[in-house]
Design an enzyme around this catalytic site. Structure first.
Site, PDB file in Angstrom:
ATOM      1  CG  HIS A 116      38.984  19.446 -18.330  1.00  0.00           C
ATOM      2  ND1 HIS A 116      40.340  19.585 -18.673  1.00  0.00           N
ATOM      3  CD2 HIS A 116      38.420  18.611 -19.353  1.00  0.00           C
ATOM      4  CE1 HIS A 116      40.617  18.944 -19.629  1.00  0.00           C
ATOM      5  NE2 HIS A 116      39.156  18.658 -20.090  1.00  0.00           N
TER       6      HIS A 116
ATOM      7  CD  GLU B 295      39.503  17.529 -23.506  1.00  0.00           C
ATOM      8  OE1 GLU B 295      40.294  18.238 -22.590  1.00  0.00           O
ATOM      9  OE2 GLU B 295      40.168  16.517 -23.841  1.00  0.00           O
TER      10      GLU B 295
ATOM     11  CD  GLU C 138      42.568  20.531 -25.805  1.00  0.00           C
ATOM     12  OE1 GLU C 138      43.348  21.457 -26.205  1.00  0.00           O
ATOM     13  OE2 GLU C 138      42.897  19.209 -25.118  1.00  0.00           O
TER      14      GLU C 138
ATOM     15  NE  ARG D 249      44.628  11.994 -28.591  1.00  0.00           N
ATOM     16  CZ  ARG D 249      44.034  12.099 -27.222  1.00  0.00           C
ATOM     17  NH1 ARG D 249      43.480  11.147 -26.437  1.00  0.00           N
ATOM     18  NH2 ARG D 249      44.446  13.041 -26.428  1.00  0.00           N
TER      19      ARG D 249
END
Length: 502
Positions: free
Chosen positions: A208, A275, A288, A292
């Site tokens: 990730h 991501e 995604e 923020r």
């Protein structure tokens, strides 16, 4: 120019935002629930406003009271931090309608990127690579089964409006699809008030990796390196590091360029995170976008020397970025450990309570972001994040050793209080972590042995015999918790007032 800023959040991130505001000469308005009346952010703010009782929906999620607090105190802007209302397009639109600057992207962009199915469609149009699957919500079980057959198992079913690791189901065979589809839609409806789900190929053994981007209102965008967030439980991050050392320089530059292209294609402004899942060969696939500031933003700050909160505020004030991509330098290695008030041996059950002892680590390039002080009480009403411990060093190996030392120095004691600090030490000492051989399933797969190692480290630190952990005392990891915040002593120089509801 922004002269007075209301922080629509609490705890660690509220204190973090307030520090940058003070450096910029901006006055701080803190809003708080009745449970947080004596919190650290209230103590340090110029003006403090009680916006409601302890329940989040009546305080930190109470949009009318927050906006009214901004109007009554003369705040020019609102910073939402992360969590709570930070990705709520309705909140951003209401702020704009009230004449208060929202520190974040435009509401329409937030709406598009907040829906994963819409975001996938837009990023596919922008040329970002995607895993096989669909970009629109799947309406029926039969449609989903057909998609799964076409792309091949395993697949993952995701809530279109999801976030925080909730609303996801991995399906390994056709026999399990129907039940997983129904249950995921039920979770999506209950948690996000939107039952829509989509289906994509599940990438086993992936890393990730996320890219930090900054985009101004003048069409300029830069990426500030990447962060590896593969160490997570049930899709909840525990430890983040930068750079992603398993990637080559060329792969990093490609990933950063893709992230900026995607952000600019939708008119994004402010700080955001793109991501990706990265496979064994280094090929990235868009997942995604988080519209923020991220919990793990200090990792990038330590690596680049750029204050991301400062950049958010300046961008919202209409200023162009003061630097270009060629000016961004990522040096050394940085690691962040989330110190949660949780007991890992009991399925990460929250352990609220009083902080009788709370001593921060020190030493070179060691940073502790927290909203607590010794004597404060960790509230059961909010998430369990106690602090974020961040270190920097010239190399990854040195950063890991520095973090292990800093974790050993961190002292947290109180009736019933437990933290994840010792589990982090076990992670940092694991040979697969040291050799950078882990993936997103590593922590869930290795939890029993990690808990045993953590117990041994803890026992040795207390100078007692090491007990043997058996299966009946190593509980399964429970549902994920969410990031937390603070308490403290109210200052004499703070203006304390109650908000009059609109």
């Amino acid at each position: 120019m922004i002269r007075r800023l209301l922080i629509a959040n609490r705890g660690e991130i509220a204190v973090r935002i307030a520090r940058t505001c003070r450096e910029l000469g901006i006055e701080v308005v803190a809003v708080h629930s009745s449970a947080d009346r004596d919190s650290e952010i209230v103590r340090s703010a110029d003006i403090a406003v009680n916006i409601g009782p302890e329940a989040p929906r009546r305080s930190y999620l109470n949009i009318p009271n927050i906006v009214e607090a901004a109007l009554q105190t003369g705040a020019d802007a609102i910073h939402p931090g992360y969590g709570f209302l930070s990705e709520d397009p309705d909140f951003a639109e209401i702020c704009e309608s009230a004449g208060v600057t929202f520190i974040g992207p435009p509401p329409s962009v937030m709406q598009d990127m907040g829906n994963k199915a819409t975001a996938r469609r837009l990023m596919k149009e922008a040329g970002l690579p995607m895993l096989p699957g669909v970009v629109e919500p799947v309406r029926t079980v039969r449609d989903g089964q057909q998609i799964a057959e076409d792309i091949g198992y395993p697949v993952i079913i995701k809530a279109a409006a999801g976030g925080g690791g909730r609303g996801m189901s991995v399906v390994h065979s056709a026999a399990d699809f129907s039940e997983a589809y129904v249950s995921t839609r039920e979770v999506a409806r209950a948690v996000f008030n939107d039952p829509a789900v989509y289906v994509e190929r599940y990438l086993a053994g992936a890393r990730h990796v996320e890219v930090q981007v900054l985009c101004d209102q003048h069409g300029n965008g830069v990426f500030l390196g990447e962060r590896d967030c593969s160490l997570q439980r049930r899709h909840q991050k525990l430890l983040e590091e930068a750079p992603a050392s398993h990637m080559t320089i060329a792969q990093r530059e490609q990933l950063g360029a893709l992230a900026v292209r995607g952000a600019l294609s939708v008119g994004y402004t402010g700080a955001g995170t793109m991501e990706f899942l990265v496979d064994h060969s280094g090929e990235p696939y868009f997942m995604e976008m988080n519209a923020r500031i991220q919990v793990e933003h200090p990792v990038t700050e330590m690596l680049t020397g750029i204050d991301l909160i400062r950049e958010q505020i300046l961008i919202a004030d209409g200023l162009p970025l003061a630097f270009g991509q060629q000016d961004v330098r990522c040096t050394g290695a940085a690691i962040e450990c989330r110190i949660n008030a949780e007991d890992p041996s009991r399925g990460f059950a929250p352990t609220p309570g009083r902080l009788d002892v709370y001593s921060a680590p020190a030493g070179p390039w060691t940073r502790l972001d927290t909203g607590y002080r010794e004597g404060d009480r960790v509230s059961p009403h909010y998430d369990s994040l106690l602090a974020k411990l961040i270190v920097w060093a010239p190399t990854r190996d040195q950063a890991m050793s520095r973090m292990d030392r800093a974790l050993a120095e961190l002292a947290v004691e109180g009736p019933g209080l437990c933290t994840t600090a010792t589990l982090h030490r076990a992670l940092l000492r694991h040979p697969d972590i040291r050799a950078d051989r882990h993936d997103v399933q590593f922590l869930d797969r290795m939890m029993p042995s990690l808990l045993a190692s953590a117990a041994e480290i803890d026992a040795r630190g207390r100078g007692v015999a090491v007990p043997s952990l058996t299966a009946d005392v190593i509980h399964a990891v429970s549902a994920p918790a969410e990031p937390s915040r603070s308490r403290g002593v109210s200052p004499r120089n703070t203006i304390e007032q109650e908000v009059t509801p609109a």
